[in-house]
Structure formats: C-alpha cells, structure tokens
Design an enzyme around this catalytic site. Structure first.
Site, PDB file in Angstrom:
ATOM      1  N   ALA A  46       0.830  -1.210   0.000  1.00 22.86           N
ATOM      2  CA  ALA A  46       0.000   0.000   0.000  1.00 22.86           C
ATOM      3  C   ALA A  46       0.866   1.263   0.000  1.00 22.86           C
ATOM      4  CB  ALA A  46      -0.935  -0.005   1.213  1.00 22.86           C
ATOM      5  N   GLU A  47       1.897   1.301   0.813  1.00 23.15           N
ATOM      6  CA  GLU A  47       2.737   2.502   0.864  1.00 23.15           C
ATOM      7  C   GLU A  47       3.477   2.709  -0.447  1.00 23.15           C
ATOM      8  OE1 GLU A  47       5.553   5.194   3.663  1.00 23.15           O
ATOM      9  OE2 GLU A  47       4.803   3.304   4.449  1.00 23.15           O
ATOM     10  N   THR A  48       3.907   1.630  -1.061  1.00 27.49           N
ATOM     11  CA  THR A  48       4.558   1.744  -2.367  1.00 27.49           C
ATOM     12  C   THR A  48       3.612   2.374  -3.381  1.00 27.49           C
ATOM     13  OG1 THR A  48       5.983  -0.152  -1.938  1.00 27.49           O
ATOM     14  CG2 THR A  48       5.612   0.432  -4.252  1.00 27.49           C
TER      15      THR A  48
END
Length: 141
Positions: free
Chosen positions: A59-61
């Site tokens: 998700a952060e990527t």
C-alpha cells in the site's frame, strides 16, 4: 521538466531493495490509478497467512508512487500517515493493489489502496497521506 511518464519509468526501474525482495511489480502507473502485484508466498507470517505488514508495504509503495506522479516536477512525496484494515487472509497466489486519489492538493495528497486476492475478494483497505515537499533547486552533490 519531469513528466508523468518519466516518473512512472523511474518508479519501475528503481523499486528499491524492500520492494524487490517482496516481489512487488508495478503493472499500471497513471496519475489517476497505480496498480501493482505482490506474491503471497515469501510474504507470510508464521501461520502461512499474508503478513499484514506486507500489505502495508504494498500500500505505501502504491500511494507513494501515485503521490510522486501528482506532486509535479518541483516537488517530491513523503509518507506521513498510513493505516490499514485487514479484511480477510490470503494464503497463496498473488494479491493486487490499486491506489486511487482521495485528495490531491498542493502540499498534501491522500490515496485509498484496495488490495484484493486472485478471486477479486478484498484482503485489505489502506489509506496513505503524503506531504508534497519542495525540491531543493540547488542540491549539494
């Protein structure tokens, strides 16, 4: 000037060691939608389930790449907040994450990331907020 295509190509070519180790692959990169896949195998916790932290890395990527696309050539994106709700487990195959914008401002951008299994069932919903910071026009090298 950096274009969205140049940022997308840079993101694909420079995923970083953690993303490479986890097998994250960018599939579709546009300013309105960023998609990536990640194998479950190799990213599990001791019970054989997809690790929640692996979902957050995916998700952060996705959110960071999306924010970078929308930041513009004179800014860069840094994550300042992320959360995740894990809805169901995944034990095999590949999960797919899709990031879509919630808010795209001059100094902040927020994205929703939906991670689904191969059957299209929602595994995780995440939200990330990124600060869009000014690039130093005269960086020290």
């Amino acid at each position: 000037m950096t274009t969205a295509e140049e940022i997308a190509e840079f993101a694909r070519a420079n995923m970083g060691a953690l993303n490479e180790r986890m097998g994250i692959e960018l599939v579709d990169v546009t300013p309105d939608r960023v998609v990536a896949t990640m194998p479950v195998e190799g990213n599990t916790q001791p019970y054989g389930l997809l690790h929640g932290g692996a979902s957050v890395v995916l998700a952060e990527t996705l959110g960071s790449v999306a924010a970078a696309l929308n930041a513009g050539p004179d800014r860069f994106a840094v994550g300042v907040d992320i959360n995740a709700t894990h809805h169901r487990s995944a034990t095999k195959g590949t999960v797919t994450g899709v990031a879509t914008p919630l808010h795209r401002g001059r100094s902040m951008a927020s994205y929703e990331i939906v991670i689904s299994d191969e059957e299209g069932r929602r595994v995780c919903t995440s939200r990330i907020t990124c600060a869009l910071l000014a690039r130093d026009p005269n960086p020290q090298g």
